[in-house]
Design a protein around this motif. Structure first.
Motif, mmCIF file in Angstrom:
data_model
loop_
_atom_site.group_PDB
_atom_site.id
_atom_site.type_symbol
_atom_site.label_atom_id
_atom_site.label_comp_id
_atom_site.label_asym_id
_atom_site.label_seq_id
_atom_site.Cartn_x
_atom_site.Cartn_y
_atom_site.Cartn_z
ATOM 1 N N LYS A 122 0.866 -1.179 0.000
ATOM 2 C CA LYS A 122 0.000 0.000 0.000
ATOM 3 C C LYS A 122 0.900 1.225 0.000
ATOM 4 C CE LYS A 122 -4.115 1.969 2.209
ATOM 5 N NZ LYS A 122 -5.008 1.914 3.399
ATOM 6 N N ALA A 123 1.405 1.549 -1.186
ATOM 7 C CA ALA A 123 2.305 2.682 -1.365
ATOM 8 C C ALA A 123 1.597 3.761 -2.165
ATOM 9 C CB ALA A 123 3.586 2.229 -2.073
ATOM 10 N N GLU A 124 2.263 4.888 -2.323
ATOM 11 C CA GLU A 124 1.630 6.010 -3.014
ATOM 12 C C GLU A 124 1.213 5.644 -4.432
ATOM 13 O OE1 GLU A 124 2.637 10.619 -4.412
ATOM 14 O OE2 GLU A 124 4.108 9.444 -3.297
ATOM 15 N N LYS A 125 2.069 4.924 -5.147
ATOM 16 C CA LYS A 125 1.789 4.621 -6.549
ATOM 17 C C LYS A 125 1.474 3.155 -6.811
ATOM 18 C CE LYS A 125 4.696 8.373 -8.319
ATOM 19 N NZ LYS A 125 5.840 8.730 -9.202
ATOM 20 N N VAL A 126 1.796 2.282 -5.873
ATOM 21 C CA VAL A 126 1.637 0.842 -6.073
ATOM 22 C C VAL A 126 0.671 0.277 -5.041
ATOM 23 C CG1 VAL A 126 2.816 -1.382 -6.189
ATOM 24 C CG2 VAL A 126 4.000 0.694 -6.962
ATOM 25 N N GLY A 151 -2.842 0.768 -9.104
ATOM 26 C CA GLY A 151 -2.130 1.959 -8.673
ATOM 27 C C GLY A 151 -1.799 2.860 -9.836
ATOM 28 N N SER A 152 -1.366 4.064 -9.524
ATOM 29 C CA SER A 152 -1.100 5.049 -10.570
ATOM 30 C C SER A 152 0.086 4.662 -11.445
ATOM 31 C CB SER A 152 -0.854 6.425 -9.938
ATOM 32 O OG SER A 152 0.273 6.393 -9.068
ATOM 33 N N PHE A 153 0.961 3.778 -10.965
ATOM 34 C CA PHE A 153 2.122 3.377 -11.777
ATOM 35 C C PHE A 153 1.702 2.575 -13.006
ATOM 36 C CE2 PHE A 153 1.448 -0.601 -9.840
ATOM 37 C CZ PHE A 153 2.364 -1.558 -10.265
ATOM 38 N N ILE A 154 0.477 2.044 -13.013
ATOM 39 C CA ILE A 154 -0.077 1.408 -14.209
ATOM 40 C C ILE A 154 -1.399 2.084 -14.608
ATOM 41 C CG2 ILE A 154 1.087 -0.802 -13.991
ATOM 42 C CD1 ILE A 154 -1.454 -1.935 -12.697
ATOM 43 N N GLY A 155 -1.458 3.383 -14.357
ATOM 44 C CA GLY A 155 -2.620 4.152 -14.791
ATOM 45 C C GLY A 155 -3.912 3.762 -14.115
#
Length: 241
Positions: A122-126, A151-155
């Motif tokens: 549970k990270a900011e982007k993942v 997560g945002s790292f994969i849109g």
């Protein structure tokens, strides 16, 4: 003189013969399986191998070590000199297997008991979540049955992988990689590559006599995972900064 390119293309498309092998990845931080049956080898990344080779090849040269490893690990992982410049990310590994054992990113041993849904990352982007269910073999404890990557790292797309019995591999709810022998590569909207095959270093060696079905996940930047699909549960390896 061998087959012509046009004949290879026709035979690959119509007879599944003469096809060019599909590479797992080209990343320096992906796993290499060269010498995997030799004690002390396998289950390490190209980066790990280069670090070892640099201290053990005759010239002690970084470039010589990179060339050696890239040859041994062709079509699995590869490095270049820029991968070893200051500031390159240091990746950590988390392992999950059975009902349910963890080796955390900081090297600690942990267990998950019972059924339910839990955060793995549970990270900011993942974001990675798993669902745990009891099985007939887990003695009342929960085993991982499904895992979701987002997560945002994969849109903010969603990759979900379930156990073989009752589970699927889906991208945003749509089934993918339904035939690991023929249609086994998925390019998720430019975020990396997902490959489904039967080749990989096990997380749990007690499963070595069973047929392997492994989802290799390579997302940019620097996120790698392997999900081992068994009948009633999953084993997972995640490697990330």
């Amino acid at each position: 003189h061998g087959w012509s390119n046009s004949k290879k293309s026709w035979c690959c498309a119509n007879k599944d013969k003469g096809c060019t092998p599909k590479c797992l990845t080209e990343s320096c931080d992906a796993t290499c399986y060269h010498d995997v049956d030799h004690k002390g080898h396998g289950h390490v990344t190209c980066r790990d191998r280069v670090d070892w080779a640099k201290e053990n090849v005759e010239s002690n040269s970084l470039l010589a070590a990179i060339n050696l490893v890239n040859k041994e690990c062709s079509c699995q992982c590869s490095c270049n000199a820029e991968d070893f410049t200051r500031g390159a990310p240091q990746l950590q590994t988390c392992l999950m297997w059975g009902a349910t054992h963890f080796k955390t990113f900081d090297g600690e041993d942990a267990r998950h008991y019972g059924e339910g849904i839990a955060w793995i990352v549970k990270a900011e982007k993942v974001k990675v979540q798993s669902r745990f269910l009891e099985t007939e073999f887990s003695n009342g404890m929960g085993a991982m049955h499904d895992i979701v990557f987002s997560g945002s790292f994969i849109g903010d797309h969603k990759l979900e992988i379930g156990a073989l019995n009752g589970g699927k591999i889906t991208w945003d709810g749509n089934a993918i990689l339904e035939d690991y022998q023929h249609d086994n590569t998925f390019d998720p909207d430019g975020y990396g590559k997902i490959i489904y095959d039967d080749q990989g270093q096990l997380v749990d060696d007690t499963m070595e006599n069973l047929p392997q079905r492994i989802v290799h996940i390579n997302f940019e930047p620097h996120f790698y995972a392997q999900v081992f699909r068994w009948d009633n549960h999953l084993n997972v390896r995640i490697r990330m900064p």
